[in-house]
Design a protein around this motif. Sequence first.
Motif, PDB file in Angstrom:
ATOM      1  N   ASP A  30      33.536 -76.749 -18.032  1.00 44.46           N
ATOM      2  CA  ASP A  30      32.602 -75.982 -18.863  1.00 44.46           C
ATOM      3  C   ASP A  30      33.268 -74.735 -19.426  1.00 44.46           C
ATOM      4  O   ASP A  30      33.099 -74.386 -20.602  1.00 44.46           O
ATOM      5  CB  ASP A  30      31.359 -75.594 -18.055  1.00 44.46           C
ATOM      6  N   CYS A  31      34.012 -74.034 -18.579  1.00 50.17           N
ATOM      7  CA  CYS A  31      34.683 -72.810 -19.039  1.00 50.17           C
ATOM      8  C   CYS A  31      35.743 -73.140 -20.086  1.00 50.17           C
ATOM      9  O   CYS A  31      35.873 -72.445 -21.100  1.00 50.17           O
ATOM     10  CB  CYS A  31      35.338 -72.081 -17.868  1.00 50.17           C
ATOM     11  N   GLU A  66      35.883 -71.798 -23.893  1.00 50.03           N
ATOM     12  CA  GLU A  66      37.051 -71.134 -24.491  1.00 50.03           C
ATOM     13  C   GLU A  66      37.504 -71.876 -25.748  1.00 50.03           C
ATOM     14  O   GLU A  66      37.843 -71.257 -26.754  1.00 50.03           O
ATOM     15  CB  GLU A  66      38.204 -71.096 -23.483  1.00 50.03           C
ATOM     16  N   CYS A  98      37.912 -66.016 -27.312  1.00 54.54           N
ATOM     17  CA  CYS A  98      37.039 -65.376 -26.327  1.00 54.54           C
ATOM     18  C   CYS A  98      37.167 -63.868 -26.344  1.00 54.54           C
ATOM     19  O   CYS A  98      36.232 -63.160 -25.957  1.00 54.54           O
ATOM     20  CB  CYS A  98      37.392 -65.863 -24.915  1.00 54.54           C
ATOM     21  N   GLU A 102      44.519 -65.300 -22.764  1.00 52.55           N
ATOM     22  CA  GLU A 102      43.743 -66.427 -22.240  1.00 52.55           C
ATOM     23  C   GLU A 102      44.599 -67.330 -21.364  1.00 52.55           C
ATOM     24  O   GLU A 102      44.130 -67.829 -20.335  1.00 52.55           O
ATOM     25  CB  GLU A 102      43.144 -67.229 -23.404  1.00 52.55           C
ATOM     26  N   ARG A 155      43.885 -67.995 -17.481  1.00 48.42           N
ATOM     27  CA  ARG A 155      43.647 -69.346 -17.013  1.00 48.42           C
ATOM     28  C   ARG A 155      44.593 -69.686 -15.858  1.00 48.42           C
ATOM     29  O   ARG A 155      44.196 -70.354 -14.902  1.00 48.42           O
ATOM     30  CB  ARG A 155      43.834 -70.321 -18.188  1.00 48.42           C
ATOM     31  N   TYR A 198      37.739 -70.386 -13.790  1.00 49.51           N
ATOM     32  CA  TYR A 198      36.972 -69.621 -14.778  1.00 49.51           C
ATOM     33  C   TYR A 198      37.811 -69.071 -15.927  1.00 49.51           C
ATOM     34  O   TYR A 198      37.312 -68.848 -17.011  1.00 49.51           O
ATOM     35  CB  TYR A 198      36.239 -68.464 -14.093  1.00 49.51           C
ATOM     36  N   VAL A 220      36.699 -66.472 -18.840  1.00 51.76           N
ATOM     37  CA  VAL A 220      35.232 -66.495 -18.892  1.00 51.76           C
ATOM     38  C   VAL A 220      34.642 -65.633 -17.778  1.00 51.76           C
ATOM     39  O   VAL A 220      33.547 -65.097 -17.915  1.00 51.76           O
ATOM     40  CB  VAL A 220      34.717 -67.944 -18.812  1.00 51.76           C
ATOM     41  N   ARG A 249      25.997 -67.924 -13.454  1.00 49.72           N
ATOM     42  CA  ARG A 249      26.588 -68.235 -14.742  1.00 49.72           C
ATOM     43  C   ARG A 249      27.003 -69.688 -14.821  1.00 49.72           C
ATOM     44  O   ARG A 249      27.071 -70.283 -15.887  1.00 49.72           O
ATOM     45  CB  ARG A 249      27.780 -67.323 -15.007  1.00 49.72           C
ATOM     46  N   GLU A 250      27.321 -70.263 -13.666  1.00 55.18           N
ATOM     47  CA  GLU A 250      27.648 -71.679 -13.626  1.00 55.18           C
ATOM     48  C   GLU A 250      26.477 -72.482 -14.127  1.00 55.18           C
ATOM     49  O   GLU A 250      26.628 -73.436 -14.884  1.00 55.18           O
ATOM     50  CB  GLU A 250      28.020 -72.072 -12.207  1.00 55.18           C
ATOM     51  N   LEU A 270      26.303 -72.155 -17.816  1.00 55.53           N
ATOM     52  CA  LEU A 270      27.340 -72.926 -18.460  1.00 55.53           C
ATOM     53  C   LEU A 270      26.926 -74.379 -18.567  1.00 55.53           C
ATOM     54  O   LEU A 270      27.258 -75.060 -19.520  1.00 55.53           O
ATOM     55  CB  LEU A 270      28.642 -72.827 -17.670  1.00 55.53           C
TER      56      LEU A 270
END
Lengths: 145, 256
Positions: free
Chosen positions: A64-65, A69, A81, B95, B99, B105, B108, B187-188, B191
Amino acid sequence: MSNSTRCAACKSLRRRCPQDCTLAPYFPSTNPQRFACVHKIFGASNITKMLQQLPVHQRAVAADCISFEASSRVRDPVYGCVGIITQLHQLILVAQRELAEIQGQVALYGAQQGQEQKRMAQSQVHQYNGPIWFTTSQQDPPHLD
Amino acid sequence: MSSSSTISSGGGGVVGGVGSSSGGGGGGGGPCGACKFLRRKCVIGCIFAPYFDSEQGAAHFAAVHKVFGASNVSKLLLHIPVHKRLDAVVTICYEAQARLRDPVYGCVAHIFALQQQVVNLQAELSYLQAHLAALELPSPPPPTLLAPPPLSITDLPSASSIPATATFNLSTILDPVVPPHWLLQQREMELRQFGGSGRSPTENSPPTAGGGGDLQALARELLQRHRSSVEQSASAQQTCTSTATTTTITPQLRLT
Protein backbone atom coordinates in the motif's frame (compact mmCIF):
# COMPACT_ATOMS: atom_id res chain seq x y z
CA MET A 1 -4.17 -20.66 -14.67
CA SER A 2 -6.78 -19.11 -16.90
CA ASN A 3 -6.58 -15.49 -18.00
CA SER A 4 -9.45 -14.44 -15.79
CA THR A 5 -7.64 -15.39 -12.57
CA ARG A 6 -4.36 -13.65 -13.34
CA CYS A 7 -3.41 -10.83 -11.02
CA ALA A 8 -2.94 -7.33 -12.39
CA ALA A 9 0.81 -7.76 -12.35
CA CYS A 10 0.90 -10.94 -14.37
CA LYS A 11 -1.74 -9.59 -16.70
CA SER A 12 0.31 -6.49 -17.32
CA LEU A 13 3.47 -8.47 -17.76
CA ARG A 14 1.66 -10.97 -19.96
CA ARG A 15 2.81 -13.98 -18.09
CA ARG A 16 1.28 -16.91 -16.34
CA CYS A 17 0.15 -16.16 -12.80
CA PRO A 18 1.33 -18.99 -10.54
CA GLN A 19 -0.49 -20.03 -7.42
CA ASP A 20 2.23 -18.56 -5.23
CA CYS A 21 2.59 -15.31 -7.15
CA THR A 22 4.20 -12.80 -4.78
CA LEU A 23 2.33 -9.85 -6.20
CA ALA A 24 -1.12 -11.39 -6.64
CA PRO A 25 -2.46 -10.70 -3.13
CA TYR A 26 -1.61 -7.00 -3.39
CA PHE A 27 -2.32 -6.20 -7.00
CA PRO A 28 -5.66 -7.74 -7.86
CA SER A 29 -6.92 -7.76 -11.41
CA THR A 30 -9.74 -5.44 -10.35
CA ASN A 31 -7.30 -2.53 -10.01
CA PRO A 32 -4.88 -2.56 -12.94
CA GLN A 33 -4.02 1.11 -12.48
CA ARG A 34 -2.49 0.40 -9.11
CA PHE A 35 0.06 -1.97 -10.57
CA ALA A 36 0.61 0.22 -13.60
CA CYS A 37 1.76 3.10 -11.35
CA VAL A 38 3.97 0.88 -9.28
CA HIS A 39 5.49 -0.78 -12.32
CA LYS A 40 6.17 2.56 -13.97
CA ILE A 41 8.03 3.98 -11.00
CA PHE A 42 9.63 1.05 -9.28
CA GLY A 43 9.48 -1.80 -11.76
CA ALA A 44 7.92 -5.20 -11.21
CA SER A 45 11.15 -6.96 -10.29
CA ASN A 46 12.06 -4.34 -7.68
CA ILE A 47 8.61 -4.57 -6.13
CA THR A 48 8.81 -8.34 -6.06
CA LYS A 49 12.23 -8.24 -4.41
CA MET A 50 11.08 -5.65 -1.86
CA LEU A 51 8.02 -7.66 -0.90
CA GLN A 52 9.84 -10.96 -0.79
CA GLN A 53 12.29 -9.52 1.72
CA LEU A 54 9.46 -8.75 4.13
CA PRO A 55 7.53 -11.08 6.40
CA VAL A 56 4.19 -11.98 4.91
CA HIS A 57 2.20 -10.08 7.52
CA GLN A 58 3.95 -6.82 6.59
CA ARG A 59 3.67 -7.12 2.83
CA ALA A 60 0.18 -5.71 2.55
CA VAL A 61 1.09 -2.46 4.29
CA ALA A 62 4.31 -2.23 2.33
CA ALA A 63 2.45 -2.73 -0.95
CA ASP A 64 0.00 0.00 0.00
CA CYS A 65 2.78 2.43 0.90
CA ILE A 66 4.69 1.62 -2.28
CA SER A 67 1.53 2.12 -4.27
CA PHE A 68 0.95 5.47 -2.61
CA GLU A 69 4.51 6.61 -3.31
CA ALA A 70 4.24 5.51 -6.91
CA SER A 71 0.96 7.30 -7.51
CA SER A 72 2.35 10.45 -5.87
CA ARG A 73 5.35 10.31 -8.15
CA VAL A 74 3.18 9.79 -11.21
CA ARG A 75 1.07 12.78 -10.29
CA ASP A 76 4.07 14.93 -9.44
CA PRO A 77 7.20 13.58 -11.16
CA VAL A 78 9.46 16.20 -9.59
CA TYR A 79 8.50 16.11 -5.93
CA GLY A 80 6.40 12.99 -5.46
CA CYS A 81 5.69 12.34 -1.80
CA VAL A 82 7.92 15.21 -0.78
CA GLY A 83 5.33 17.55 -2.25
CA ILE A 84 2.78 16.17 0.17
CA ILE A 85 5.26 16.46 3.03
CA THR A 86 5.79 20.08 2.02
CA GLN A 87 2.09 20.81 2.08
CA LEU A 88 1.72 19.23 5.48
CA HIS A 89 4.56 21.36 6.79
CA GLN A 90 2.74 24.42 5.49
CA LEU A 91 -0.46 23.36 7.19
CA ILE A 92 1.43 22.86 10.43
CA LEU A 93 2.99 26.31 10.19
CA VAL A 94 -0.34 27.96 9.53
CA ALA A 95 -2.02 26.10 12.37
CA GLN A 96 0.80 26.95 14.79
CA ARG A 97 0.56 30.62 13.84
CA GLU A 98 -3.17 30.68 14.40
CA LEU A 99 -2.78 28.78 17.64
CA ALA A 100 -0.30 31.36 18.90
CA GLU A 101 -2.71 34.16 18.00
CA ILE A 102 -5.63 32.53 19.76
CA GLN A 103 -3.51 31.78 22.81
CA GLY A 104 -2.49 35.43 22.88
CA GLN A 105 -6.11 36.51 22.74
CA VAL A 106 -7.06 34.14 25.54
CA ALA A 107 -4.17 35.37 27.66
CA LEU A 108 -5.10 38.97 26.93
CA TYR A 109 -8.68 38.36 27.87
CA GLY A 110 -7.57 36.69 31.07
CA ALA A 111 -5.37 39.65 31.93
CA GLN A 112 -8.17 42.11 31.18
CA GLN A 113 -10.56 40.15 33.33
CA GLY A 114 -8.09 40.15 36.18
CA GLN A 115 -7.56 43.90 35.96
CA GLU A 116 -11.28 44.52 35.82
CA GLN A 117 -11.88 42.49 38.93
CA LYS A 118 -9.10 44.26 40.78
CA ARG A 119 -10.51 47.64 39.79
CA MET A 120 -13.96 46.69 40.98
CA ALA A 121 -12.62 45.46 44.30
CA GLN A 122 -10.68 48.69 44.89
CA SER A 123 -13.65 50.89 44.03
CA GLN A 124 -15.80 49.06 46.59
CA VAL A 125 -13.28 49.74 49.34
CA HIS A 126 -13.11 53.52 48.61
CA GLN A 127 -16.89 53.95 48.54
CA TYR A 128 -17.21 53.09 52.23
CA ASN A 129 -17.00 56.38 54.21
CA GLY A 130 -17.16 55.03 57.71
CA PRO A 131 -16.11 56.79 60.98
CA ILE A 132 -12.54 57.82 61.11
CA TRP A 133 -11.81 55.62 64.05
CA PHE A 134 -12.68 52.60 62.04
CA THR A 135 -9.85 53.26 59.69
CA THR A 136 -6.48 51.74 60.11
CA SER A 137 -4.99 54.96 61.41
CA GLN A 138 -3.80 55.16 64.96
CA GLN A 139 -6.10 58.07 65.86
CA ASP A 140 -8.09 57.67 69.03
CA PRO A 141 -11.81 57.82 68.70
CA PRO A 142 -13.43 61.08 69.90
CA HIS A 143 -14.73 61.06 73.41
CA LEU A 144 -18.42 60.55 73.55
CA ASP A 145 -19.36 62.55 76.57
CA MET B 1 30.43 20.07 -26.73
CA SER B 2 33.16 19.90 -24.15
CA SER B 3 32.54 17.60 -21.30
CA SER B 4 31.59 19.45 -18.20
CA SER B 5 32.96 18.65 -14.84
CA THR B 6 30.58 18.15 -12.05
CA ILE B 7 31.09 20.21 -9.00
CA SER B 8 31.69 18.19 -5.93
CA SER B 9 32.39 20.05 -2.79
CA GLY B 10 34.01 18.02 -0.11
CA GLY B 11 32.54 14.65 -0.55
CA GLY B 12 30.33 14.33 -3.51
CA GLY B 13 26.81 13.12 -3.51
CA VAL B 14 24.12 14.87 -5.39
CA VAL B 15 25.52 18.09 -6.77
CA GLY B 16 24.16 21.21 -8.29
CA GLY B 17 23.36 21.26 -11.90
CA VAL B 18 26.17 23.41 -13.14
CA GLY B 19 27.32 21.57 -16.12
CA SER B 20 26.01 20.72 -19.50
CA SER B 21 22.31 20.53 -19.63
CA SER B 22 22.62 17.12 -21.07
CA GLY B 23 25.11 16.08 -18.47
CA GLY B 24 28.46 14.85 -19.40
CA GLY B 25 30.83 12.41 -17.94
CA GLY B 26 33.65 10.52 -19.38
CA GLY B 27 36.55 12.39 -20.77
CA GLY B 28 38.96 13.72 -18.25
CA GLY B 29 36.39 13.92 -15.49
CA GLY B 30 35.99 10.21 -15.03
CA PRO B 31 32.71 8.39 -14.83
CA CYS B 32 29.88 9.82 -12.82
CA GLY B 33 28.73 8.09 -9.69
CA ALA B 34 25.93 6.33 -11.48
CA CYS B 35 28.10 4.93 -14.24
CA LYS B 36 30.74 4.05 -11.71
CA PHE B 37 28.20 2.03 -9.79
CA LEU B 38 26.81 0.44 -12.92
CA ARG B 39 30.33 -0.17 -14.20
CA ARG B 40 29.62 1.23 -17.56
CA LYS B 41 31.15 3.85 -19.73
CA CYS B 42 30.00 7.31 -18.79
CA VAL B 43 29.16 8.90 -22.09
CA ILE B 44 28.90 12.58 -22.81
CA GLY B 45 25.29 13.39 -22.23
CA CYS B 46 24.87 10.92 -19.38
CA ILE B 47 21.66 11.96 -17.71
CA PHE B 48 22.93 11.10 -14.25
CA ALA B 49 26.28 12.84 -14.46
CA PRO B 50 25.17 16.29 -13.29
CA TYR B 51 23.61 14.85 -10.19
CA PHE B 52 25.82 11.98 -9.06
CA ASP B 53 29.46 12.78 -8.84
CA SER B 54 32.13 10.17 -8.87
CA GLU B 55 32.92 10.33 -5.16
CA GLN B 56 29.91 9.76 -2.96
CA GLY B 57 27.45 9.91 -5.79
CA ALA B 58 27.88 6.22 -6.32
CA ALA B 59 26.62 5.49 -2.82
CA HIS B 60 23.57 7.66 -3.32
CA PHE B 61 22.92 6.14 -6.69
CA ALA B 62 23.17 2.67 -5.23
CA ALA B 63 20.16 3.37 -3.07
CA VAL B 64 18.26 4.88 -5.96
CA HIS B 65 19.08 1.95 -8.20
CA LYS B 66 18.10 -0.59 -5.58
CA VAL B 67 14.69 0.95 -5.02
CA PHE B 68 13.74 2.44 -8.35
CA GLY B 69 16.12 1.02 -10.88
CA ALA B 70 18.44 3.01 -13.11
CA SER B 71 16.30 2.73 -16.21
CA ASN B 72 13.16 3.86 -14.38
CA VAL B 73 14.92 6.88 -12.94
CA SER B 74 16.43 7.67 -16.30
CA LYS B 75 13.02 7.57 -17.95
CA LEU B 76 11.60 9.71 -15.16
CA LEU B 77 14.30 12.35 -15.51
CA LEU B 78 13.94 12.47 -19.28
CA HIS B 79 10.36 13.61 -18.86
CA ILE B 80 11.28 16.35 -16.43
CA PRO B 81 12.54 19.78 -17.53
CA VAL B 82 16.26 20.14 -16.98
CA HIS B 83 15.94 22.95 -14.47
CA LYS B 84 13.79 20.75 -12.24
CA ARG B 85 15.83 17.60 -12.43
CA LEU B 86 17.96 18.40 -9.41
CA ASP B 87 14.89 18.69 -7.22
CA ALA B 88 13.61 15.45 -8.67
CA VAL B 89 16.89 13.70 -7.95
CA VAL B 90 16.95 15.00 -4.39
CA THR B 91 13.44 13.79 -3.71
CA ILE B 92 14.10 10.46 -5.40
CA CYS B 93 17.22 9.99 -3.28
CA TYR B 94 15.22 10.84 -0.19
CA GLU B 95 12.49 8.35 -1.00
CA ALA B 96 15.02 5.67 -1.84
CA GLN B 97 16.90 6.17 1.41
CA ALA B 98 13.67 6.22 3.37
CA ARG B 99 12.55 3.02 1.72
CA LEU B 100 15.83 1.28 2.50
CA ARG B 101 15.69 2.55 6.05
CA ASP B 102 12.11 1.44 6.50
CA PRO B 103 11.20 -1.29 4.01
CA VAL B 104 7.56 -1.32 5.11
CA TYR B 105 6.53 2.33 5.31
CA GLY B 106 9.31 4.22 3.62
CA CYS B 107 8.71 7.96 3.56
CA VAL B 108 4.98 7.42 4.13
CA ALA B 109 5.74 7.13 7.84
CA HIS B 110 6.84 10.75 7.77
CA ILE B 111 3.61 11.73 6.06
CA PHE B 112 1.60 9.93 8.71
CA ALA B 113 3.42 11.69 11.52
CA LEU B 114 2.95 15.10 9.96
CA GLN B 115 -0.67 14.38 9.24
CA GLN B 116 -1.24 13.55 12.87
CA GLN B 117 0.49 16.76 13.93
CA VAL B 118 -1.87 18.71 11.71
CA VAL B 119 -4.90 16.98 13.18
CA ASN B 120 -3.70 17.60 16.73
CA LEU B 121 -3.00 21.26 16.05
CA GLN B 122 -6.35 21.81 14.42
CA ALA B 123 -8.11 20.10 17.31
CA GLU B 124 -6.30 22.34 19.76
CA LEU B 125 -7.17 25.34 17.65
CA SER B 126 -10.84 24.40 17.60
CA TYR B 127 -10.84 23.95 21.34
CA LEU B 128 -9.28 27.33 21.98
CA GLN B 129 -11.60 29.04 19.55
CA ALA B 130 -14.57 27.55 21.35
CA HIS B 131 -13.06 28.59 24.67
CA LEU B 132 -12.57 32.12 23.42
CA ALA B 133 -16.12 32.28 22.17
CA ALA B 134 -17.34 31.08 25.54
CA LEU B 135 -15.43 33.90 27.24
CA GLU B 136 -17.51 36.28 25.14
CA LEU B 137 -14.49 38.13 24.04
CA PRO B 138 -15.26 40.38 21.07
CA SER B 139 -12.81 38.63 18.81
CA PRO B 140 -12.73 38.55 15.05
CA PRO B 141 -14.59 35.75 13.32
CA PRO B 142 -12.82 32.49 13.88
CA PRO B 143 -10.81 31.14 10.99
CA THR B 144 -12.17 28.37 8.87
CA LEU B 145 -10.35 25.66 10.73
CA LEU B 146 -13.11 24.95 13.17
CA ALA B 147 -13.49 21.24 13.86
CA PRO B 148 -11.65 19.99 10.81
CA PRO B 149 -12.30 16.45 9.79
CA PRO B 150 -9.49 14.02 10.46
CA LEU B 151 -7.11 13.79 7.55
CA SER B 152 -6.32 10.68 5.64
CA ILE B 153 -4.03 9.97 2.77
CA THR B 154 -6.94 10.04 0.36
CA ASP B 155 -7.68 13.60 1.43
CA LEU B 156 -4.23 14.90 0.69
CA PRO B 157 -4.11 17.01 -2.44
CA SER B 158 -1.65 16.42 -5.19
CA ALA B 159 1.81 17.79 -4.68
CA SER B 160 1.51 19.58 -8.00
CA SER B 161 -0.93 22.05 -6.49
CA ILE B 162 1.84 23.69 -4.51
CA PRO B 163 2.08 27.32 -5.62
CA ALA B 164 5.14 28.11 -7.62
CA THR B 165 6.10 30.88 -5.23
CA ALA B 166 6.28 28.58 -2.26
CA THR B 167 9.69 28.31 -0.72
CA PHE B 168 10.55 25.72 1.82
CA ASN B 169 13.53 24.54 3.72
CA LEU B 170 14.00 21.08 2.26
CA SER B 171 16.35 19.93 5.00
CA THR B 172 13.72 20.70 7.60
CA ILE B 173 10.97 19.13 5.56
CA LEU B 174 12.89 15.93 5.01
CA ASP B 175 13.49 15.45 8.72
CA PRO B 176 11.54 12.29 9.37
CA VAL B 177 9.44 11.98 12.46
CA VAL B 178 8.91 8.53 13.88
CA PRO B 179 5.19 8.00 14.41
CA PRO B 180 3.87 5.96 17.33
CA HIS B 181 2.86 2.39 16.81
CA TRP B 182 -0.85 3.02 17.31
CA LEU B 183 -0.80 5.71 14.68
CA LEU B 184 0.77 3.40 12.15
CA GLN B 185 -1.92 0.84 12.71
CA GLN B 186 -4.58 3.50 12.25
CA ARG B 187 -2.96 4.69 9.08
CA GLU B 188 -2.66 1.13 7.88
CA MET B 189 -6.43 0.97 7.90
CA GLU B 190 -6.64 4.20 5.93
CA LEU B 191 -4.12 2.89 3.44
CA ARG B 192 -6.31 -0.12 2.85
CA GLN B 193 -9.11 2.18 1.86
CA PHE B 194 -6.75 4.04 -0.42
CA GLY B 195 -5.27 0.88 -1.92
CA GLY B 196 -8.68 -0.58 -2.53
CA SER B 197 -7.37 -4.09 -2.35
CA GLY B 198 -9.96 -5.05 0.24
CA ARG B 199 -7.54 -6.99 2.34
CA SER B 200 -8.17 -7.53 6.01
CA PRO B 201 -5.87 -5.73 8.38
CA THR B 202 -2.75 -7.55 9.29
CA GLU B 203 -0.41 -7.06 12.11
CA ASN B 204 2.54 -4.90 11.51
CA SER B 205 5.40 -3.80 13.58
CA PRO B 206 6.35 -0.19 13.97
CA PRO B 207 8.84 1.16 11.54
CA THR B 208 12.45 1.07 12.42
CA ALA B 209 13.12 4.06 14.51
CA GLY B 210 16.16 6.16 15.05
CA GLY B 211 17.12 6.45 11.43
CA GLY B 212 15.88 9.97 11.04
CA GLY B 213 19.21 11.59 11.65
CA ASP B 214 20.84 9.98 8.64
CA LEU B 215 18.10 11.03 6.29
CA GLN B 216 18.24 14.55 7.61
CA ALA B 217 21.98 14.51 7.18
CA LEU B 218 21.52 13.32 3.60
CA ALA B 219 19.09 16.09 2.84
CA ARG B 220 21.39 18.71 4.34
CA GLU B 221 24.39 17.31 2.49
CA LEU B 222 22.55 17.39 -0.80
CA LEU B 223 21.33 20.91 -0.22
CA GLN B 224 24.69 22.21 0.85
CA ARG B 225 26.23 20.93 -2.32
CA HIS B 226 23.49 22.38 -4.37
CA ARG B 227 23.80 25.69 -2.56
CA SER B 228 27.53 25.82 -3.14
CA SER B 229 27.09 25.08 -6.81
CA VAL B 230 24.35 27.67 -7.12
CA GLU B 231 26.50 30.27 -5.39
CA GLN B 232 29.35 29.55 -7.73
CA SER B 233 27.16 30.03 -10.72
CA ALA B 234 25.20 32.93 -9.26
CA SER B 235 27.39 35.56 -10.88
CA ALA B 236 26.80 34.33 -14.36
CA GLN B 237 23.45 34.34 -16.03
CA GLN B 238 22.60 30.75 -16.86
CA THR B 239 20.06 29.83 -19.36
CA CYS B 240 18.68 26.47 -20.06
CA THR B 241 18.83 25.74 -23.75
CA SER B 242 19.19 22.64 -25.74
CA THR B 243 22.83 23.29 -26.40
CA ALA B 244 23.64 25.17 -23.22
CA THR B 245 26.63 24.13 -21.27
CA THR B 246 25.14 25.31 -18.01
CA THR B 247 21.79 24.85 -16.38
CA THR B 248 19.70 27.21 -14.41
CA ILE B 249 18.44 25.86 -11.20
CA THR B 250 15.31 27.63 -10.12
CA PRO B 251 14.16 25.38 -7.40
CA GLN B 252 10.84 25.90 -5.78
CA LEU B 253 12.59 24.88 -2.62
CA ARG B 254 14.63 27.59 -0.97
CA LEU B 255 17.90 26.34 0.26
CA THR B 256 18.98 27.61 3.59
